[in-house]
Write a protein that holds these residues in place. Structure first.
Motif, PDB file in Angstrom:
ATOM      1  N   TYR A 150      -8.449  25.413 -19.041  1.00 41.25           N
ATOM      2  CA  TYR A 150      -9.745  25.458 -19.168  1.00 41.25           C
ATOM      3  C   TYR A 150      -9.992  23.693 -18.301  1.00 41.25           C
ATOM      4  O   TYR A 150      -9.518  22.714 -17.993  1.00 41.25           O
ATOM      5  N   ARG A 151     -10.981  23.681 -17.615  1.00 39.00           N
ATOM      6  CA  ARG A 151     -10.858  23.123 -16.262  1.00 39.00           C
ATOM      7  C   ARG A 151     -11.992  22.177 -16.779  1.00 39.00           C
ATOM      8  O   ARG A 151     -13.098  23.171 -17.103  1.00 39.00           O
ATOM      9  N   MET A 152     -12.054  20.963 -16.463  1.00 33.75           N
ATOM     10  CA  MET A 152     -13.308  19.857 -16.552  1.00 33.75           C
ATOM     11  C   MET A 152     -13.460  18.963 -15.556  1.00 33.75           C
ATOM     12  O   MET A 152     -12.649  18.906 -14.143  1.00 33.75           O
ATOM     13  N   PRO A 153     -14.881  18.838 -15.360  1.00 36.33           N
ATOM     14  CA  PRO A 153     -15.082  17.832 -14.024  1.00 36.33           C
ATOM     15  C   PRO A 153     -14.623  16.227 -14.002  1.00 36.33           C
ATOM     16  O   PRO A 153     -14.209  16.144 -14.768  1.00 36.33           O
ATOM     17  N   MET A 154     -13.932  15.893 -12.582  1.00 31.10           N
ATOM     18  CA  MET A 154     -13.436  14.992 -12.496  1.00 31.10           C
ATOM     19  C   MET A 154     -14.722  14.015 -11.972  1.00 31.10           C
ATOM     20  O   MET A 154     -15.545  14.306 -11.936  1.00 31.10           O
ATOM     21  N   SER A 155     -13.882  12.604 -11.990  1.00 31.54           N
ATOM     22  CA  SER A 155     -15.067  11.678 -11.904  1.00 31.54           C
ATOM     23  C   SER A 155     -14.137  11.719 -10.218  1.00 31.54           C
ATOM     24  O   SER A 155     -13.120  11.270  -9.805  1.00 31.54           O
ATOM     25  N   TYR A 156     -15.034  11.320  -9.295  1.00 32.36           N
ATOM     26  CA  TYR A 156     -14.667  11.734  -7.447  1.00 32.36           C
ATOM     27  C   TYR A 156     -15.800  11.302  -6.965  1.00 32.36           C
ATOM     28  O   TYR A 156     -16.379  11.020  -6.389  1.00 32.36           O
ATOM     29  N   PRO A 157     -15.716   9.368  -6.922  1.00 38.09           N
ATOM     30  CA  PRO A 157     -16.928   8.559  -6.970  1.00 38.09           C
ATOM     31  C   PRO A 157     -17.687   9.080  -5.846  1.00 38.09           C
ATOM     32  O   PRO A 157     -18.842   9.243  -5.712  1.00 38.09           O
ATOM     33  N   TYR A 158     -16.862   9.276  -4.656  1.00 41.80           N
ATOM     34  CA  TYR A 158     -17.430   9.980  -2.942  1.00 41.80           C
ATOM     35  C   TYR A 158     -18.164  10.584  -3.322  1.00 41.80           C
ATOM     36  O   TYR A 158     -19.183  10.600  -1.862  1.00 41.80           O
ATOM     37  N   ARG A 159     -17.752  11.804  -4.027  1.00 40.16           N
ATOM     38  CA  ARG A 159     -18.278  12.642  -3.944  1.00 40.16           C
ATOM     39  C   ARG A 159     -19.527  13.583  -5.573  1.00 40.16           C
ATOM     40  O   ARG A 159     -20.279  14.584  -5.113  1.00 40.16           O
ATOM     41  N   ASP A 160     -18.997  12.775  -6.177  1.00 43.88           N
ATOM     42  CA  ASP A 160     -20.002  12.818  -7.173  1.00 43.88           C
ATOM     43  C   ASP A 160     -20.926  12.680  -7.417  1.00 43.88           C
ATOM     44  O   ASP A 160     -21.284  10.984  -6.978  1.00 43.88           O
ATOM     45  N   PRO A 161     -21.631  13.020  -7.467  1.00 45.27           N
ATOM     46  CA  PRO A 161     -23.497  12.577  -8.484  1.00 45.27           C
ATOM     47  C   PRO A 161     -23.447  11.093  -8.581  1.00 45.27           C
ATOM     48  O   PRO A 161     -24.375  10.578  -8.956  1.00 45.27           O
ATOM     49  N   LEU A 162     -22.633  10.314 -10.285  1.00 42.95           N
ATOM     50  CA  LEU A 162     -22.887  10.305 -10.585  1.00 42.95           C
ATOM     51  C   LEU A 162     -21.451   8.340 -10.348  1.00 42.95           C
ATOM     52  O   LEU A 162     -22.179   8.126 -10.882  1.00 42.95           O
ATOM     53  N   GLY A 163     -21.275   9.123  -9.120  1.00 43.61           N
ATOM     54  CA  GLY A 163     -20.513   7.914  -8.254  1.00 43.61           C
ATOM     55  C   GLY A 163     -19.895   7.032  -8.802  1.00 43.61           C
ATOM     56  O   GLY A 163     -18.793   7.495  -9.667  1.00 43.61           O
ATOM     57  N   ASP A 164     -20.429   5.059  -9.582  1.00 43.78           N
ATOM     58  CA  ASP A 164     -19.247   4.842  -9.951  1.00 43.78           C
ATOM     59  C   ASP A 164     -19.055   5.195 -11.571  1.00 43.78           C
ATOM     60  O   ASP A 164     -18.636   3.820 -11.831  1.00 43.78           O
ATOM     61  N   ASP A 165     -20.067   5.918 -12.270  1.00 45.22           N
ATOM     62  CA  ASP A 165     -20.418   5.633 -13.562  1.00 45.22           C
ATOM     63  C   ASP A 165     -18.999   6.597 -14.158  1.00 45.22           C
ATOM     64  O   ASP A 165     -19.296   7.413 -14.658  1.00 45.22           O
ATOM     65  N   GLY A 166     -18.591   5.630 -14.662  1.00 45.37           N
ATOM     66  CA  GLY A 166     -17.053   6.463 -15.097  1.00 45.37           C
ATOM     67  C   GLY A 166     -17.778   6.982 -16.396  1.00 45.37           C
ATOM     68  O   GLY A 166     -16.666   7.820 -17.125  1.00 45.37           O
ATOM     69  N   VAL A 167     -18.001   5.778 -17.091  1.00 40.42           N
ATOM     70  CA  VAL A 167     -18.539   6.877 -18.614  1.00 40.42           C
ATOM     71  C   VAL A 167     -19.570   7.991 -19.019  1.00 40.42           C
ATOM     72  O   VAL A 167     -18.616   8.429 -19.213  1.00 40.42           O
ATOM     73  N   ALA A 168     -20.873   8.323 -17.785  1.00 37.68           N
ATOM     74  CA  ALA A 168     -20.969   8.776 -17.771  1.00 37.68           C
ATOM     75  C   ALA A 168     -20.367  10.447 -17.596  1.00 37.68           C
ATOM     76  O   ALA A 168     -20.536  11.251 -18.092  1.00 37.68           O
ATOM     77  N   ALA A 169     -19.679   9.766 -16.511  1.00 33.67           N
ATOM     78  CA  ALA A 169     -18.915  11.272 -15.345  1.00 33.67           C
ATOM     79  C   ALA A 169     -17.762  11.652 -16.656  1.00 33.67           C
ATOM     80  O   ALA A 169     -18.047  13.276 -17.032  1.00 33.67           O
ATOM     81  N   ALA A 170     -17.047  10.252 -17.950  1.00 32.39           N
ATOM     82  CA  ALA A 170     -16.630  11.365 -18.425  1.00 32.39           C
ATOM     83  C   ALA A 170     -17.441  12.192 -20.421  1.00 32.39           C
ATOM     84  O   ALA A 170     -16.306  12.844 -20.287  1.00 32.39           O
ATOM     85  N   ARG A 171     -18.187  11.490 -20.779  1.00 30.56           N
ATOM     86  CA  ARG A 171     -19.414  12.190 -21.209  1.00 30.56           C
ATOM     87  C   ARG A 171     -19.601  13.336 -21.039  1.00 30.56           C
ATOM     88  O   ARG A 171     -19.610  14.563 -21.727  1.00 30.56           O
ATOM     89  N   ARG A 172     -19.867  13.537 -19.263  1.00 27.22           N
ATOM     90  CA  ARG A 172     -20.583  14.824 -18.994  1.00 27.22           C
ATOM     91  C   ARG A 172     -19.162  15.487 -18.828  1.00 27.22           C
ATOM     92  O   ARG A 172     -19.290  17.100 -19.690  1.00 27.22           O
ATOM     93  N   ALA A 173     -18.008  15.716 -18.724  1.00 23.58           N
ATOM     94  CA  ALA A 173     -16.935  16.482 -19.263  1.00 23.58           C
ATOM     95  C   ALA A 173     -16.167  16.665 -21.094  1.00 23.58           C
ATOM     96  O   ALA A 173     -16.237  17.255 -20.892  1.00 23.58           O
ATOM     97  N   ILE A 174     -16.477  15.351 -21.422  1.00 24.60           N
ATOM     98  CA  ILE A 174     -16.589  15.532 -23.309  1.00 24.60           C
ATOM     99  C   ILE A 174     -17.863  16.327 -23.572  1.00 24.60           C
ATOM    100  O   ILE A 174     -17.404  17.484 -24.439  1.00 24.60           O
ATOM    101  N   ALA A 175     -18.547  16.568 -22.852  1.00 26.22           N
ATOM    102  CA  ALA A 175     -19.942  17.805 -23.400  1.00 26.22           C
ATOM    103  C   ALA A 175     -19.213  19.000 -23.379  1.00 26.22           C
ATOM    104  O   ALA A 175     -19.838  19.703 -24.706  1.00 26.22           O
ATOM    105  N   GLN A 176     -19.135  19.042 -22.071  1.00 26.35           N
ATOM    106  CA  GLN A 176     -18.178  20.838 -21.905  1.00 26.35           C
ATOM    107  C   GLN A 176     -17.552  21.008 -22.740  1.00 26.35           C
ATOM    108  O   GLN A 176     -17.429  22.319 -23.201  1.00 26.35           O
TER     109      GLN A 176
END
Length: 450
Positions: A189-215
């Motif tokens: 299964y593939r989950m979203p990565m934290s890619y600060p340059y292209r990610d709407p969540l930018g430098d919020d790594g905790v929020a990016a991780a929670r997004r992946a965890i929810a999925q």
């Protein structure tokens, strides 16, 4: 920058152009290659090497090229480190193979001991040796599935983990790695990565991780998940450095739910990022870590190191391979690791980063095509975009790399969109040579954008 070990280099550390690139002898070899080598094997640089040392590669036409690729992060200590060469010769003079599964030998044990010592964490560890990064990844997944009794595995957007069937399933980029080669291994299964340059969540790594965890929780279920595997800095995907907090949050969740956290450090390992391992930079301790590339000074060797209870859960005979932990490769690894420690190549990687990124950031202010400069240690990325946008420009990226090569500097490209120039110099490259190589690259960017 910190001093280097290149003063004793066997090959003159100079850029020399005697012919156009490629030269006539390289062209002759290319013709022979077309008649003998499968077309599916690609090469990014159309010259044929006869020598390499320190920060240079010498081709069959006598050109000496500045090496900013290190064989894709392999020749960390240079392509002919004296200690590695001597260790290889000495071991080969005694025996080149017995198969560790038949008649074992001390070199394998010594490498395992060293990796248990160097990898993150002070828990009890075990190590098993293989031949390639893909083989290490496959076996890490095997261990996680057996130890947990679960089947599902999570990988991330932009990931690259290899070219075997299972590792192709884990890899995100379809061309050239996956196209036409399916079907692939199931339960990946593939989950979203934290890619600060292209990610709407930018430098919020905790929020990016929670997004992946929810999925993961909704699409798979934690009780079905054997492992998640991630490159602490993604390699082929574009040298993507996740936002702060992303990896620690994933590790905490994995540990809470009995999910094996696998750090793929095939490209990031062995002083490349300014520490022994990129996990050290992040302050995380993986359950299993996969290694290859820089481990053995260019000899084929790979490893999985991790928690003793995981690796010891596998029945006897469940792990191994005819060539895994070859004695010559083990001798090379011990010598390469000794060179890395003695010369403080982790410190050298940090110095390379400081010098190179300063020049690249000045260049970015000058031209409008550099969207992002990122990386850690001597693992540096320049993302090329259409001016005024974040739109990837792979054609311009390729043109820049070609222009640099024409002037005698080897740079590699990567990225999900093919628009990233990646710099992976040998950590023993001299200051002057590095400065010259970055200068040639900067001129190539200027010329390509006029």
């Amino acid at each position: 920058m910190t001093s280097t070990v290149t003063s004793a280099s066997r090959v003159p550390q100079r850029r020399i152009l005697r012919t156009a690139i490629p030269g006539p002898r390289s062209e002759e070899l290319a013709a022979r290659r077309r008649a003998a080598v499968a077309a599916g094997v690609g090469s990014s640089v159309p010259v044929y090497a006869v020598d390499a040392d320190g920060g240079v590669i010498v081709d069959v036409d006598g050109n000496s090229l500045i090496d900013l690729g290190a064989g894709i992060a392999v020749t960390t200590v240079g392509a002919s480190d004296p200690g590695v060469a001597a260790a290889v010769a000495e071991q080969a003079a005694h025996f080149t193979h017995t198969c560790f599964m038949v008649t074992p030998y001390e070199g394998y044990v010594a490498v395992a001991e060293k990796l248990n010592e160097l990898t993150p964490g002070d828990h009890e560890k075990r190590t098993v040796l293989f031949n390639s990064g893909a083989e290490a990844v496959e076996n890490a997944i095997k261990v996680a599935r057996l130890a947990t009794g679960r089947e599902a595995v999570v990988a991330f957007d932009n990931a690259y983990h290899g070219r075997t069937n299972l590792t192709m399933a884990l890899t995100a980029k379809t061309m050239p790695y996956k196209t036409g080669f399916g079907p692939f291994a199931p339960e990946v299964y593939r989950m979203p990565m934290s890619y600060p340059y292209r990610d709407p969540l930018g430098d919020d790594g905790v929020a990016a991780a929670r997004r992946a965890i929810a999925q993961m929780e909704t699409q798979i279920g934690a009780d079905q998940l054997a492992a998640m595997i991630i490159e602490p800095i993604q390699g082929e995907g574009g040298f993507i450095v996740p936002a702060p907090g992303f990896l620690p949050t994933l590790v905490d969740w994995a540990r809470e739910h009995g999910v094996v956290f696998i750090a793929d450090e095939v490209q990031t390992g062995f002083a490349r990022t300014g520490s022994w391992f990129a996990c050290d930079d992040e302050g995380i301790v993986p359950d299993l870590i996969t290694m290859a590339k820089g481990i053995a000074g260019g000899m084929p060797l790979a490893a999985v190191t991790g928690r003793a209870e995981l690796l010891d859960a596998v029945h006897a005979g469940g792990l191994g391979g005819t060539y895994g932990g070859n004695p010559v490769a083990c001798a090379a690894a011990l010598a390469a690791i000794e060179t890395m420690a003695r010369a403080d190549l982790a410190g050298r990687a940090r110095a390379i980063n400081a010098a190179a990124t300063a020049k690249l950031r000045a260049l970015a202010d000058e031209v409008g095509v550099i969207g992002d400069i990122r990386g850690r240690g001597a693992m540096i990325a320049v993302e090329i975009v259409t001016p005024g946008t974040t739109d990837p420009d792979p054609a311009l990226t390729k043109a820049i790399a070609s222009a640099a090569l024409a002037e005698g500097v080897v740079v590699l490209t990567c990225g999900t969109y093919g628009n990233v120039i990646r710099l992976l110099p040998p950590l023993v490259i001299g200051d002057d040579l590095l400065d010259e190589g970055i200068g040639v690259l900067a001129d190539a960017v200027r010329a390509a954008t006029r």
